[in-house]
Structures are given as C-alpha cells and as structure tokens.
Design a protein around this motif. Sequence first.
Motif, mmCIF file in Angstrom:
data_model
loop_
_atom_site.group_PDB
_atom_site.id
_atom_site.type_symbol
_atom_site.label_atom_id
_atom_site.label_comp_id
_atom_site.label_asym_id
_atom_site.label_seq_id
_atom_site.Cartn_x
_atom_site.Cartn_y
_atom_site.Cartn_z
ATOM 1 N N GLU B 52 23.077 47.109 61.530
ATOM 2 C CA GLU B 52 23.354 48.298 60.710
ATOM 3 C C GLU B 52 23.298 48.201 59.308
ATOM 4 O O GLU B 52 23.334 46.980 58.847
ATOM 5 C CB GLU B 52 24.733 48.662 61.198
ATOM 6 C CG GLU B 52 25.157 48.679 62.521
ATOM 7 C CD GLU B 52 25.251 50.055 63.152
ATOM 8 O OE1 GLU B 52 26.152 51.088 62.652
ATOM 9 O OE2 GLU B 52 24.423 50.611 63.938
ATOM 10 N N TYR B 53 22.902 49.181 58.652
ATOM 11 C CA TYR B 53 22.787 49.201 57.196
ATOM 12 C C TYR B 53 24.066 49.867 56.553
ATOM 13 O O TYR B 53 24.217 51.004 57.011
ATOM 14 C CB TYR B 53 21.447 49.418 56.722
ATOM 15 C CG TYR B 53 20.537 48.489 57.156
ATOM 16 C CD1 TYR B 53 20.124 47.343 56.306
ATOM 17 C CD2 TYR B 53 19.711 48.763 58.397
ATOM 18 C CE1 TYR B 53 19.177 46.394 56.840
ATOM 19 C CE2 TYR B 53 18.737 47.975 58.650
ATOM 20 C CZ TYR B 53 18.349 46.872 57.920
ATOM 21 O OH TYR B 53 17.271 45.803 58.323
ATOM 22 N N ASP B 54 24.292 49.382 55.470
ATOM 23 C CA ASP B 54 25.501 50.167 54.610
ATOM 24 C C ASP B 54 24.878 51.118 54.025
ATOM 25 O O ASP B 54 25.134 52.247 53.761
ATOM 26 C CB ASP B 54 26.292 49.013 53.565
ATOM 27 C CG ASP B 54 26.795 48.140 54.556
ATOM 28 O OD1 ASP B 54 27.982 48.664 54.906
ATOM 29 O OD2 ASP B 54 26.634 46.841 54.248
ATOM 30 N N GLU B 76 19.195 56.444 61.631
ATOM 31 C CA GLU B 76 20.168 56.020 62.676
ATOM 32 C C GLU B 76 20.772 54.737 62.481
ATOM 33 O O GLU B 76 22.167 54.731 62.815
ATOM 34 C CB GLU B 76 19.155 55.768 63.984
ATOM 35 C CG GLU B 76 19.728 56.349 65.044
ATOM 36 C CD GLU B 76 18.595 56.284 66.063
ATOM 37 O OE1 GLU B 76 18.095 55.193 66.667
ATOM 38 O OE2 GLU B 76 18.000 57.340 66.286
ATOM 39 N N LYS B 77 20.320 53.906 61.691
ATOM 40 C CA LYS B 77 20.849 52.562 61.579
ATOM 41 C C LYS B 77 21.762 52.585 60.387
ATOM 42 O O LYS B 77 22.294 51.313 60.233
ATOM 43 C CB LYS B 77 19.895 51.641 61.577
ATOM 44 C CG LYS B 77 19.190 51.379 62.829
ATOM 45 C CD LYS B 77 18.192 50.041 62.724
ATOM 46 C CE LYS B 77 17.877 49.728 64.052
ATOM 47 N NZ LYS B 77 17.217 50.461 64.871
ATOM 48 N N SER B 78 21.748 53.490 59.331
ATOM 49 C CA SER B 78 22.328 53.546 58.194
ATOM 50 C C SER B 78 23.511 54.213 57.843
ATOM 51 O O SER B 78 23.520 55.408 58.183
ATOM 52 C CB SER B 78 21.349 53.423 57.024
ATOM 53 O OG SER B 78 20.236 53.042 57.368
ATOM 54 N N ARG B 79 24.696 53.802 57.120
ATOM 55 C CA ARG B 79 25.734 54.636 57.000
ATOM 56 C C ARG B 79 25.262 55.738 55.906
ATOM 57 O O ARG B 79 25.597 56.849 56.098
ATOM 58 C CB ARG B 79 27.014 53.644 56.426
ATOM 59 C CG ARG B 79 28.139 54.481 56.233
ATOM 60 C CD ARG B 79 29.347 53.334 56.125
ATOM 61 N NE ARG B 79 29.036 52.533 54.917
ATOM 62 C CZ ARG B 79 29.278 52.595 53.504
ATOM 63 N NH1 ARG B 79 29.960 54.023 53.293
ATOM 64 N NH2 ARG B 79 29.122 52.025 52.643
#
Lengths: 421, 258, 337
Positions: B52-54, B76-79
């Motif tokens: 996941e990425y901030d 999808e992977k990032s906040r």
Amino acid sequence: MKKKSIRKLTRIEGDGQVELIRENGIVTDARFVISEGVRLFEALLAGRSFHEVPDMVCRICSICSTVHKVAALEAVEEAFGCMVSRQSAILRELAVNGGVIESHALHLYFLALPDYLGVAGFQEMATTAPELLQRGARIKKCGNLIQEIAGGRAVHPFNLVIGGTGSSPRKDSLLSLEDELESVIEDATSAPEIFQAGNDRFPELPVFPFFAVKGESRLSGDTVGLSTGELMTAASFRSWLGESAQEGSCAKVCNFGNSGIFVTGPSARRGIENMLDETSSPRDLSDDRKSPRQTVSPYLFNLHRAIELQQSLDRALMLVRLLLEEGIHEEKALRLAPRKSEVTKVIEAPRGTLLHHYEFDRDGVCICADITTPTAMNQAAVGISLRKLVQGMAGAGYGEIRSGCERLVRCFDPCLSCAVH
Amino acid sequence: MKRERVAIAGLTGCSGCQLTLLDCEDELPLLLKNADFDYFPMASSGIALKGEYDAALVEGCLSTQEGLKLLRNLREKSRLLVAFGACAVSGGVTAIRNDVPREELSRIVYGGDAVPGGGFEPAPLASAVKVDFDITGCPPEKADILEFFAGLSAGVLPIPARTFVCADCRARENICLLAEKGELCLGVLTRGGCNARCPSMNVPCEGCRGVAEETNFAEAMAIFSANGFSADRISEKGGRFFREFLHEKKEYQKTDPD
Amino acid sequence: MKNRRFLLVGSDFEPFCMALYGQGGIHIPKICADGGVRFAHPVEGELPDLSLIRTILPLKKYLFPPKDKVLSYSQDNGYQPVEYNSGKLLIFGVHPCDLAAISYLDKIFLNGEPDAFYLPRRKSLALIGVSCMPDKYCSCGDIASPMPADCDIFLYKIETGYMVSCESDEGSAILSPLSPFLHETDILPPESTRDNFSLNSVEKFPDDLSGVSSELQEMARSCLGCGACSICCPTCYCFDLLELPSLNGERAERFRIWDNCLYQSHAEVAGGYNFRKARTERFDYRYRHKYLGFGQLQGIMSCVGCGRCIANCPAGLDLRPLACKALKESSHAATSP
Ligand code: SF4
Ligand code: SF4
Ligand code: SF4
C-alpha cells in the motif's frame, strides 16, 4: 519455442521497454521499444500562430525544455527576419549550457551512477554514497540556477521570449552565479574519472559514424558535420535525414539514406570538434583508439558526457563574466512582422542534434511543423547495439543480459518524451 | 517518525513535474528521510507496485490504455492519489486539439490510419479515477510540492491557493502588463500561488496554474479584445491551460477498456 | 522646531535632500526602471519625484507586509513570536491620502492592545508628507475619510519652493541639522488637499443599497474578481493566518497573509457555508466598509480617496459613481415626503 519478455526501462526519461526474445530459455535477441504516449505536437501546432510555437514545444520534454524553446525561438525569428540583441543571444547560449549541465548531471549522478555502484537509485545512494550524490546535486542545481537566472525557471523557461528576453538578469544574481560556478567547477573535476570506468563490463559493442552541429558556438549553427567529413546544411535536411514510422514503436526511426547508421550526442560533438582526447580514454578500448575521429562507441558516452559537463560549466562561467563585463541592459523584446516563410534550425540538445523545421503562412500561422529529436536519431543505433550485446553475452543468464541491456540503453541517455513528442 | 510510502509515476507528459521534484536538491535529503519513494521508475530501478502507498503522485495526462491500467492500479493501492501538474489536473497543453479525432491528428504526424500505441484523447486523471488532491502548474512550484510532502508527514493536505495571479502580482508591486502595457496576460483568470512568477519578469501569465476559483471569462474576453487581440489569438493562448477558451468544448470521455 | 514653519527655496531642494539622505534609511516615490511608480530606495543622487501622483502599493507594504511570519514553532520551544527590530526608515514624499490611511490603520492596529507586528514597524517609520495635485482618479476633498493626515514633517508646495512644517519631536530631530536650508516664516500654509479632506460625512451614505441595485449588479457583472483593488487599497487590512509545517515535521511557521473581500473564500466558514457567495454581496460589503465603516470604526469612512482601486482595476471599475448615486438617492428619499 520463441517467447518475448518485456521489461520496463527505468532511470531514463519517459516510457520505454526492452523486449527480450527467448528461444528455449536462451536470450537470442533484444529490441528497444518506445511506448511513450503520442502527444502529436506537430499536429497540435498546425494552424496555430507563431506565438504559440515556442511555448508549446518546450513542453515536449522538461529536461530539454530550454533547448526546444531556444530552437523554436531562433526558428521563428529567422523566419521573420529578426536578429535578437547580443545580450539576448548570450543569455540564450547561457541557458542552453545550463540545460546541458542540469541534464548531464541528472543523468550521470542520479540515473547512471547507481549502475556503477550497484544500487537501485539515488535513494540508496543517499545512504551508501551520500557525498557523491550531494556533489551531483550541487552540479545539477547550478545548471538549474543558470536556467532560472536566464530563463526564469529551470523547467519551461518563460523568460526566453520571441524577439529577446522578458527581463534582464540582475547584476547581483549574475555575481552570485559566478561564485557558484567557480565552486561547482571544482565539484566536477572528478567527473571524467568517475565515469570512465564501469562500462567496460560490456562485451564488444558496435561503433558508429556520427554527426553534430558545426557552428560558431559549440551548440548551435546552420550546418551539420558528419564524421565522414561531409557537411550538410540544415535547410537541406530532407535530403540526408529520413524519418519513418515503425511498427510497434511510438517514435519514428531516423535513417541517413544509404550512409548507414549514425549517432549523435556528447561523443559525436566531441568527435566533430576534433577534440577526442585519447589520453582520457579508458583502458582497453581498442576500437576507439584505432580511429578516434571516425567512429564512436557507446562505451565512451558517459565519459564524454562528463567531459562535456566540464566544458559547459567553463563556457557558462565565461558567458556570465562576459555579461558582467559588458554590463546588463534593460531591453525590450523585438516585435516580429510575420511573412510567408520556411525555416530549419539545428541545435545541440544535451542528447544530440535537435532539428526544428517550420513553415509559416503570410499571417504567421504555422502550417507545418516537423521536429526531429536526438533520441529518434539514435533509435536505430540503440537497436543494433542491443542485438550485438545479446550476441556478445551469449550463455549469460536472463537477469544478467536484461540488466546489461538496460545499462546499455541508459548509455544513450534516451529521452522518450522527445523521441515521441 | 514513520516514513511515508510514496509512488511517483508518469503517464503521458514531459516529466517536468517529476523533474521539479528531483530539482529540490536542497531538500532531497530531508525528503528522503521522511518519504520512501518505493516506486519512482524515472529515478529508481524498482518497477513493481508493492503493498500500500500513503500517496501516489501521478504526472501526465491519461492517453494510453497502459497508462489507464497503471493509474487504476495506483488508485487501488494508495490512500491519496495526487494529480501532479497541469497535464494530470486538466489534460495540459496536449489536450488543446481534443475537438479533432485522434486518428486525424495522427495522420498528419505518422501518415498511417492507426494511432501508434493506440493513444486516445489526452484526459485528466479525474476522468477515470477519484483524485484526492491537485498540485497545479506546468511545472508545479517547488514550494507546492514541498508543502504537500510536509503536509503528508504532518497528516494534513495543504490548503490550495484561492487567490489570483493578479493578486500575487499586485502584492509584489509589479506594473500590470494587461492594463498598462496592453499585453495578453491571463493572470486575471489564473489561480494564484506562484507569486506571479512570469509577470514579475515582465512576461504575461499563460495560466499554467489553471483556472481560479471564481472567474469572469466574459469580462476578461472583453478586456483582451479591447486591447486588440483577436478571438482566435485569445483562444489559442488561453486554450493552453483553460479548456474554457477552446472553440469546441468537449466533455472528457472516460475510457473504459472493460 | 516643532509646530514652526520654514521656507525652503527651490534651489536648496537638492542639497536639502542630500543632507536628509545622509541621516540614514530613506525611501522616496520614484519611477523605477520598469516604469512602475513605487516607494523605494533612491539610487546615488536621485531626488524624490514629488510630482508623481500614486505609487502602486501604499505604505501598508511597510507596516503590514503581504506575507508576514508571526510565529515559529519547534518541538523544543513550542510557539515563539517573531521579534521585529526594524531600523529607522524615513519616507519622504507621502501624500495626504496615504497619511490619512496610516491614521486609519493606527486606529485598527494600535487601539487597545497594540498589534505586536504592526507596532514596531510603525514606530520605526518617520513620515515626510507633501502636498499634491489630484488627478481624475482621486476623490480627496470630496468623498474621503475624515482621518487626519498626520506626519512628522509636511512640505507645502509654494511658488518659490516649499513651505516646511515641522509637526512632531521626531520632525524637529530630523530638521535641526538641516536648518541652514530653512528660513522660518509666519505665513500660513497655502490651501491644499490636506485640508477639508472630507466633505461628506458618513451619515449621509445610505445603509441600504437597494436604490442602486442595478448599478451594483452591473459592477458585479464586470468585476473579474481578481482582488487587485483591495490589494492596492491603503486601508484594506483583512488578513488570514496560515501555518506551514516543515518537511521533517519538527518545526512550523505561521504567517499572516493578506486576505481579500472580493474572493469567495473571504466569507466562507467551516462546513463550506458562505455569507457572501454572490459577487453583488461582496460589492455591497466593500461599499459598506469603505463608506460606512464597520466594527469599532463604524461611522468612519475608510476610503481616503487615493484612487488606487480605480487606477489598478483591469476592468476599470470605479466605486465612486455608485457611492454618489447612492448619496443622491438617499437625500432624494429624505427630502421627498
Ligand atoms: S504539467 Fe507541464 S511540466 Fe508537468 S508533465 Fe505536463 S507538460 Fe510537463
Ligand atoms: S500583469 Fe497580469 S497578473 Fe499582473 S496584475 Fe496585470 S493582468 Fe494581473
Ligand atoms: S504567472 Fe501564470 S504562467 Fe507564470 S507560473 Fe504563474 S500561473 Fe504559471
């Protein structure tokens, strides 16, 4: 059974891949694929006024934005018969040298050096080689400072305008730039030493004849010199420089008629200057020793880039001193009177010869734009070099070959946004 | 202190926004201390999106299927997904001819009928995914980029400038290029925050930070034409960064491969 | 020398200025290289051009800068106010309107608990006023604030040169070393824009603009919303506070930045509700502040008539006709049964 595996290229500008062909697990061939999205700049410009051309084309590429801008400005001015003031001309040359410094420092210290040090990128260098990274950052920053002082901004330099310069730099900023250059020239003294080693890990690579702009100043002019000794005029470029779309690549590939494949870039520039300095050649580069003036090899690209970095720093210092000596004048940009015309400009971008060709109607509307970039010119040479590398590395593992290919492509410092544009 | 995991990606553009980040030479050591640029192909070898990425900062416009795939993956992977620069925010300078079919433009450049790489009309990121924050400008101001990263560590988003370039320009006590020199300066329509970078050097604003919060296009057009600029000239220059100026307005199309 | 008047003959003006410059930091109104008129440091031997009508920015740039650091934060020391120790700055050539504007700002920032960032800067300024000739944008002597045009020294233009009036202790300290150029006189100063500054009292301006709503709407339609008028206004003092964290999160800085009533954000509150969403409402508000005054200064007109808002508006908007029309409408309403 043939299998293709595609590897995204990193530590270069833009989007591209190396395609490796494997037969029964053995890598047999490699291809350079440019997949950067097409922005169609030449079509975007068609039908727009000449005012739009320089501000639009600098957006082709950030690393080369200054040189794209200067090429377009000079083209538009020449088309409408206007000569900018001496001060503006000096400022532009200064900005172009600033661009070379920034681009070469970025490539050498941030993008290429990780290969020499065996790390993934500058992030690791910050812990494993912080001093080297900082030195590179200082040199790069100086290149940016030059572009900021002359052009207003390091990326997309707005202060370089049609007919001259928006506003002249202040004396105190030139004085502090002079100091900065003096100290950064020190930082760059070790560059050739750092970058002469490292790439000799490659097997034998092909050598190429080359060309570069041959003009009054090192970086621009109206003529292109070939390593064969011939001189070509920019205006007749269609007779010696072909360009064609190629299946699978988003960038057109250049050809040089029946003359074979030529390369452009730092090594070519040094060759054309007849300044190939044999004593600084790294060990065991027999090809280059035999005929230093007729061909260049990708082995030496980074070394020559490092030497050029120094040359551009020296040149920039000289230009800054010249400006200070002659005194800074507030000047008004000249107004242009459009007329029907056709113009071709060649200029040396950090990566090699850049060609801008435009046709304007009598109201100054651009009816045709044709831009040929160094990476497009080098595309064929990259392809051949990759194939040769794969052959030379026969028997090596997939990972090794793949990283060799990446490293080789990087030697050309390709700029894929430019290549496609 | 926790290091923020960050992805820096480029779709179709000039890499100028990413380069401006790399141009923060003085701040890089601190930046690296607080942020882990886990995915940053322009500057680092890793090419896999892991975990996941901030935050993901995405430069460039959306113009290829590959780019769309990457963008969705990053979303999808990032906040936080950040539109990094004018191209990402609005499509940028290359979206000026979205009124013409891509094939037609491509024919002028490449000759054939197919657009190389299957490229489509440059579109802003927000046409395909939810965007949490815009960093505007072509290129963005270093200060804006640094403010974003400072905010990221502090757990806040920066407050975007709600002023005009004109206001910055007047506060710097510049003479007005539009009113006093009759030039085509777009500061009256452009979102501030660059400290009137261009007019302060006697170069009219081209609007690279995009349209201000509340604008009066009709009045601006009237002033520009009173200064002698033709409607074509105004829409050409204005069109670089303001879709509002283009003759043929076109809704951005969402491209969905599925 | 306080409260005394002197004659300065034209031929002594230059040596007078040079001797004055010798006293330290000084700014004068001048046309800069780019053609802009600003208060700025004179270059070697440059005399103040006292015929210039208006500078782009008024003196608030010295007292209340556009972006002013007010607090710094660090993990060890918490919030610390920023200290100002500005050196003395003499401003030579200030028109009565700009002097009146400073009197107004003094009321805002120094009444009660003085503003810690304004006070030291205000103390460091010495002001030399000068009489002037109004142009088409000026509205002094007619629609203008009644604030006094106070200063340390005032120069009245007269035929033979200037009449120099010393108006404070600081003024005498500045003038004493210059006495060789000054010849005392009893003649009364000539009439100038400094007198009868305001002919209209606030009471006359209507509180309700419904009588001029079509004019108001017309203005709002033409307004670009850029806020240049408020930036250049010598009595606009709205500000916002902005705190910027540092990259490592260990420090922060808080700034006071100019706000602008022409912007949507000016009257927006938490939750997104906006008290003045429409541009007409913002013009109404601006009219009220400039002509009626508000808050503690309700009843004191804040427009000093310098004309900057008109001169600097890219759309050429002018609030004066609106005010005049409103005046007329209201007096009309008052007289008709
Ligand atoms: S916004 Fe400007 S600087 Fe950024 S990628 Fe696009 S063209 Fe380049
Ligand atoms: S020069 Fe441009 S940005 Fe500055 S005030 Fe005038 S219109 Fe606005
Ligand atoms: S002045 Fe205008 S064009 Fe220049 S940086 Fe600011 S917004 Fe961009």
